[in-house]
Design an enzyme around this catalytic site. Sequence first.
Site, PDB file in Angstrom:
ATOM      1  CD  GLU A  81      -5.948  -4.381  12.115  1.00  0.00           C
ATOM      2  OE1 GLU A  81      -6.726  -5.147  11.531  1.00  0.00           O
ATOM      3  OE2 GLU A  81      -6.286  -3.280  12.569  1.00  0.00           O
ATOM      4  CG  ASP A  82      -6.478  -5.476   7.611  1.00  0.00           C
ATOM      5  OD1 ASP A  82      -6.177  -4.733   8.572  1.00  0.00           O
ATOM      6  OD2 ASP A  82      -7.403  -5.209   6.810  1.00  0.00           O
ATOM      7  CG  ASP A 103     -11.771  -2.641   0.753  1.00  0.00           C
ATOM      8  OD1 ASP A 103     -11.225  -2.732   1.873  1.00  0.00           O
ATOM      9  OD2 ASP A 103     -12.730  -1.879   0.531  1.00  0.00           O
ATOM     10  CG  PHE A 155      -4.550   2.829  -0.149  1.00  0.00           C
ATOM     11  CD1 PHE A 155      -4.964   3.230   1.110  1.00  0.00           C
ATOM     12  CD2 PHE A 155      -5.347   1.942  -0.865  1.00  0.00           C
ATOM     13  CE1 PHE A 155      -6.149   2.759   1.652  1.00  0.00           C
ATOM     14  CE2 PHE A 155      -6.543   1.469  -0.326  1.00  0.00           C
ATOM     15  CZ  PHE A 155      -6.940   1.888   0.932  1.00  0.00           C
ATOM     16  CB  VAL A 156      -1.416  -2.274  -0.153  1.00  0.00           C
ATOM     17  CG1 VAL A 156       0.025  -1.825  -0.147  1.00  0.00           C
ATOM     18  CG2 VAL A 156      -1.946  -2.449   1.262  1.00  0.00           C
ATOM     19  CG  ASP A 192      -2.344   3.689   7.218  1.00  0.00           C
ATOM     20  OD1 ASP A 192      -1.199   4.082   6.982  1.00  0.00           O
ATOM     21  OD2 ASP A 192      -3.342   4.174   6.654  1.00  0.00           O
ATOM     22  CE  LYS A 200      -0.624   1.656   4.415  1.00  0.00           C
ATOM     23  NZ  LYS A 200      -1.538   2.494   3.611  1.00  0.00           N
ATOM     24  NE  ARG A 204     -13.205  -6.727   0.843  1.00  0.00           N
ATOM     25  CZ  ARG A 204     -12.923  -5.986   1.895  1.00  0.00           C
ATOM     26  NH1 ARG A 204     -11.929  -6.321   2.674  1.00  0.00           N
ATOM     27  NH2 ARG A 204     -13.615  -4.917   2.181  1.00  0.00           N
TER      28      ARG A 204
HETATM   29  P1  IMP Z   1      -5.155   2.646  10.901  1.00  0.00           P
HETATM   30  O1  IMP Z   1      -6.209   2.864  11.930  1.00  0.00           O
HETATM   31  O2  IMP Z   1      -4.831   3.921  10.166  1.00  0.00           O
HETATM   32  O3  IMP Z   1      -3.914   1.966  11.422  1.00  0.00           O
HETATM   33  O4  IMP Z   1      -5.777   1.753   9.784  1.00  0.00           O
HETATM   34  C1  IMP Z   1      -6.093   0.435   9.953  1.00  0.00           C
HETATM   35  C2  IMP Z   1      -7.139   0.006   8.953  1.00  0.00           C
HETATM   36  O5  IMP Z   1      -7.203   0.859   7.797  1.00  0.00           O
HETATM   37  C3  IMP Z   1      -6.788  -1.361   8.425  1.00  0.00           C
HETATM   38  O6  IMP Z   1      -7.313  -2.373   9.235  1.00  0.00           O
HETATM   39  C4  IMP Z   1      -7.400  -1.332   7.020  1.00  0.00           C
HETATM   40  O7  IMP Z   1      -8.748  -1.739   7.068  1.00  0.00           O
HETATM   41  C5  IMP Z   1      -7.328   0.128   6.613  1.00  0.00           C
HETATM   42  N1  IMP Z   1      -6.149   0.422   5.770  1.00  0.00           N
HETATM   43  C6  IMP Z   1      -5.033   1.121   6.121  1.00  0.00           C
HETATM   44  N2  IMP Z   1      -4.155   1.192   5.111  1.00  0.00           N
HETATM   45  C7  IMP Z   1      -4.702   0.491   4.096  1.00  0.00           C
HETATM   46  C8  IMP Z   1      -4.252   0.187   2.753  1.00  0.00           C
HETATM   47  O8  IMP Z   1      -3.149   0.551   2.294  1.00  0.00           O
HETATM   48  N3  IMP Z   1      -5.110  -0.564   2.011  1.00  0.00           N
HETATM   49  C9  IMP Z   1      -6.326  -1.003   2.454  1.00  0.00           C
HETATM   50  N4  IMP Z   1      -6.777  -0.736   3.698  1.00  0.00           N
HETATM   51  C10 IMP Z   1      -5.978   0.003   4.510  1.00  0.00           C
END
Ligand code: IMP
Length: 150
Positions: free
Chosen positions: A70-71, A130, A123-124, A74, A102, A136
């Site tokens: 996973e990238d 992106d 937010f990165v 959050d 995060k 990106r």
């Molecule tokens: P989550 O479901 O909130 O954990 O979010 C996961 C997805 O949200 C990641 O795979 C990203 O695609 C996107 N995302 C969350 N935080 C960031 C950020 O700071 N920058 C860019 N994309 C983010």
Amino acid sequence: MTTARPGRVLISEPELRTRIAELGRQIGHDYTTDFIGLASYGAGNRSSGQVRIVSDLAMPVENRHVVVVEDIVDTGLTISYLRRNLEARHPRSIRVCALVDKIERRQVDVRIEYVGFTIPNVFVVGYGFDFGGLYRNLPYVAALDEVVPA
Ligand code: IMP
């Protein structure tokens, strides 16, 4: 019109290269991997709250050891959805690797076995991350700065 732009660099290109190589070696030592793509964000940096699979695994994972690459984690909603989805396919095990964690923003408890970098609640953008399709391509990970109109 864009209302935000990349600010201070959080993770530099050399730091990313070194850590990704380390993670690659660690996972390569433990696993043979396959990949799945998910989307959870709409435009900009607001979560849509909806998770969907945009590209599925090529192979069945039943009885196989699975590593999810996973990238960023959050809120944890995406990875939590993915875990449930994969569990329904009856793999032998599931582990998660995230380049960026995060942790402060977590809404659901998720386990991440391989973490690249833990960052604060910002937010990165860059290095694949992106903001509504922008930034990106930056070779580093930067915090997104709000731009206040003059
Ligand atoms: P989550 O479901 O909130 O954990 O979010 C996961 C997805 O949200 C990641 O795979 C990203 O695609 C996107 N995302 C969350 N935080 C960031 C950020 O700071 N920058 C860019 N994309 C983010």
